[in-house]
Design a protein around this motif. Sequence first.
Motif, PDB file in Angstrom:
ATOM      1  N   PRO A   1      -5.159   1.618  -9.961  1.00  0.00           N
ATOM      2  CA  PRO A   1      -4.550   1.046  -8.755  1.00  0.00           C
ATOM      3  C   PRO A   1      -5.356   1.436  -7.511  1.00  0.00           C
ATOM      4  O   PRO A   1      -5.830   2.574  -7.419  1.00  0.00           O
ATOM      5  CB  PRO A   1      -3.166   1.688  -8.708  1.00  0.00           C
ATOM      6  N   LYS A   2      -5.472   0.505  -6.594  1.00  0.00           N
ATOM      7  CA  LYS A   2      -6.307   0.755  -5.412  1.00  0.00           C
ATOM      8  C   LYS A   2      -5.964   2.056  -4.710  1.00  0.00           C
ATOM      9  O   LYS A   2      -6.849   2.837  -4.358  1.00  0.00           O
ATOM     10  CB  LYS A   2      -6.177  -0.410  -4.424  1.00  0.00           C
ATOM     11  N   VAL A   3      -4.660   2.296  -4.502  1.00  0.00           N
ATOM     12  CA  VAL A   3      -4.270   3.462  -3.689  1.00  0.00           C
ATOM     13  C   VAL A   3      -4.594   4.787  -4.365  1.00  0.00           C
ATOM     14  O   VAL A   3      -4.458   5.848  -3.752  1.00  0.00           O
ATOM     15  CB  VAL A   3      -2.776   3.417  -3.311  1.00  0.00           C
TER      16      VAL A   3
ATOM     17  N   GLY B   1      -0.731   1.774   2.306  1.00  0.00           N
ATOM     18  CA  GLY B   1      -1.252   2.893   1.510  1.00  0.00           C
ATOM     19  C   GLY B   1      -2.759   2.908   1.380  1.00  0.00           C
ATOM     20  O   GLY B   1      -3.314   3.796   0.732  1.00  0.00           O
ATOM     21  N   ASP B   2      -3.432   1.951   2.001  1.00  0.00           N
ATOM     22  CA  ASP B   2      -4.892   1.884   1.862  1.00  0.00           C
ATOM     23  C   ASP B   2      -5.623   2.216   3.165  1.00  0.00           C
ATOM     24  O   ASP B   2      -6.777   1.857   3.346  1.00  0.00           O
ATOM     25  CB  ASP B   2      -5.321   0.502   1.335  1.00  0.00           C
ATOM     26  N   THR B   3      -4.940   2.908   4.089  1.00  0.00           N
ATOM     27  CA  THR B   3      -5.566   3.249   5.378  1.00  0.00           C
ATOM     28  C   THR B   3      -5.580   4.776   5.552  1.00  0.00           C
ATOM     29  O   THR B   3      -4.736   5.347   6.238  1.00  0.00           O
ATOM     30  CB  THR B   3      -4.801   2.608   6.554  1.00  0.00           C
TER      31      THR B   3
ATOM     32  N   GLY C   1      -9.218   0.034   6.694  1.00  0.00           N
ATOM     33  CA  GLY C   1      -8.423  -0.263   5.511  1.00  0.00           C
ATOM     34  C   GLY C   1      -9.362  -0.480   4.346  1.00  0.00           C
ATOM     35  O   GLY C   1     -10.450  -1.026   4.501  1.00  0.00           O
ATOM     36  N   VAL C   2      -8.972  -0.016   3.167  1.00  0.00           N
ATOM     37  CA  VAL C   2      -9.849  -0.101   2.006  1.00  0.00           C
ATOM     38  C   VAL C   2      -9.412  -1.250   1.108  1.00  0.00           C
ATOM     39  O   VAL C   2      -8.328  -1.212   0.529  1.00  0.00           O
ATOM     40  CB  VAL C   2      -9.817   1.224   1.219  1.00  0.00           C
ATOM     41  N   ASN C   3     -10.234  -2.269   1.023  1.00  0.00           N
ATOM     42  CA  ASN C   3      -9.937  -3.394   0.135  1.00  0.00           C
ATOM     43  C   ASN C   3     -10.992  -3.566  -0.941  1.00  0.00           C
ATOM     44  O   ASN C   3     -10.722  -4.100  -2.000  1.00  0.00           O
ATOM     45  CB  ASN C   3      -9.820  -4.686   0.943  1.00  0.00           C
ATOM     46  N   THR C   4     -12.213  -3.106  -0.645  1.00  0.00           N
ATOM     47  CA  THR C   4     -13.318  -3.228  -1.609  1.00  0.00           C
ATOM     48  C   THR C   4     -13.952  -1.846  -1.781  1.00  0.00           C
ATOM     49  O   THR C   4     -13.680  -0.921  -1.009  1.00  0.00           O
ATOM     50  CB  THR C   4     -14.417  -4.160  -1.064  1.00  0.00           C
TER      51      THR C   4
HETATM   52 CA    CA Z   1      -5.740  -3.653   3.220  1.00  0.00          CA
END
Ligand code: CA
Length: 462
Positions: A23-25, A102-104, A225-228
Amino acid sequence: MSEAPLAFVLAAGLGTRMKSRTPKVLHPVAGKPLLSHVIASVRAAGARPVVVLSKESEAARAFLDDTIPVALQDPPRGTGDAVRVALGAANGASGIAFIVYGDTPLMRPETFRRLASLLAERGAPLALLSGQVGTENAYGRIVRDGAGDVARIVERRLASRDEAKLPESNLGAYAVDLAWLRETLPRLRPNETGEIFLTDLVAEAKASGKRVAVHCTDEPEEGMGVNTRIELAAADAALRRRIREGHMLAGVSFTDPDSCPVDADVKIAADVVIDRGTILEGKTVIGSGSRIGPYAVLRDTVVGEGCRVEQSTLEGATLEDEVTVGPYSHLRPGAYLERGVSLGNFGEVKNARLRTGTKMHHFSYVGDADIGARVNIGAGTITLNYDGVRKNRTTVGDDAFIGSDTLLRAPVTVGKGAVTGAGAVVTKDVPDDMVAVGMPARAIKRSDRRKPRGPGSSAPRP
Ligand code: CA
Ligand code: UD1
């Protein structure tokens, strides 16, 4: 006294752009999952986190302590829908809540406090964080009306060409009045993507004649923010820069900061020098006056004051004060070096205690052992701790002298003040104060290691 605010942490998204089974987070920056940074930040701001997960991100639960309520969003239908689920788990709480993605991982606690006071000052139902971050990014764009008030947020992928050029973006931290949120959230409708966007709250506020307060940060990096995985690496670098700068302002020197990654939970006292190429991980703690590196790796290791660690790998080890290690040594979990211990080239220590003043300078392996104080461990000494079935312990008494190339076949004890000859293969216990030589080693005479050496000198030779 009013209750601590809630903080809804949204972590149910699929994170498809990461192209990962994890999962990304849970992807780490500065040594811990993205989600853990966000939780630490809202907690530091005095809020109680409520985390929204989905089936796909359930694995994140293992990283949350059990005081944190988890709300399950199944299936994830957008950030607005995620907040609906969080509200459901908030059991009639009143006052305000923070909302954060949750991705920042770079959000600062002060920013949440600032948003809360802005909400109160302006009497607004919603306050949000914006930043001037240029146009080469995927953030939602902030659209202002003729009077300069925020009218709505439009997602980058849905923005018109003109909207995409707007310089101000939504960085994704909010403070919101809970009563207003409960009333307004059900009014949000899925948009053309089929998702319910939290950001549509802004237009809802506006439509009902309310103003949305905005805090525009002067440190836009905070909103990363983390998306990639490209953004993951960028956030990691930015966070580590911030961590190092924090240590430098607190009195730590880095001879080449960019070459030294330091994890978020590492603690370093003032007047420590971190030399080039050094990596500090996990729960590592370093005491004042120590010098670490160049090229050392410390993982979950505690270092006392005035130590020197050069080009070595230390994992799960403890060093008291004035210890020197390396170059080229390896301390493994459970290695405990008491005050003044000195470990030189190519030493390996595992699950063993070396007591005060003991020296082990060249090519040795000490595992599952208890080595006394002021022992000299000669070059090439090896504890044979593993008999193929189980690990056995070796004990060496204070003031012993272990000759070069001694093999200590565990379980075995070498007594206090005893001496082993070069190349001795010790298969039986050596009594205190005896000299043992040969293969297998035999005790042949008394040693003088512990005899007083004339007036004023009680210390045995090194
Ligand atoms: Ca994002
Ligand atoms: C979001 C914002 C955008 C802002 C950006 C800041 C919306 C609609 N857009 O976009 O304006 O500029 O963050 O970083 O809010 N999540 C859920 N459930 C869902 C969908 C997402 O919990 O159904 C979680 C995700 O796990 C993620 C967070 O919400 O941690 C944000 O989702 P993401 O898809 O990354 O939003 P962005 O497109 O970055």
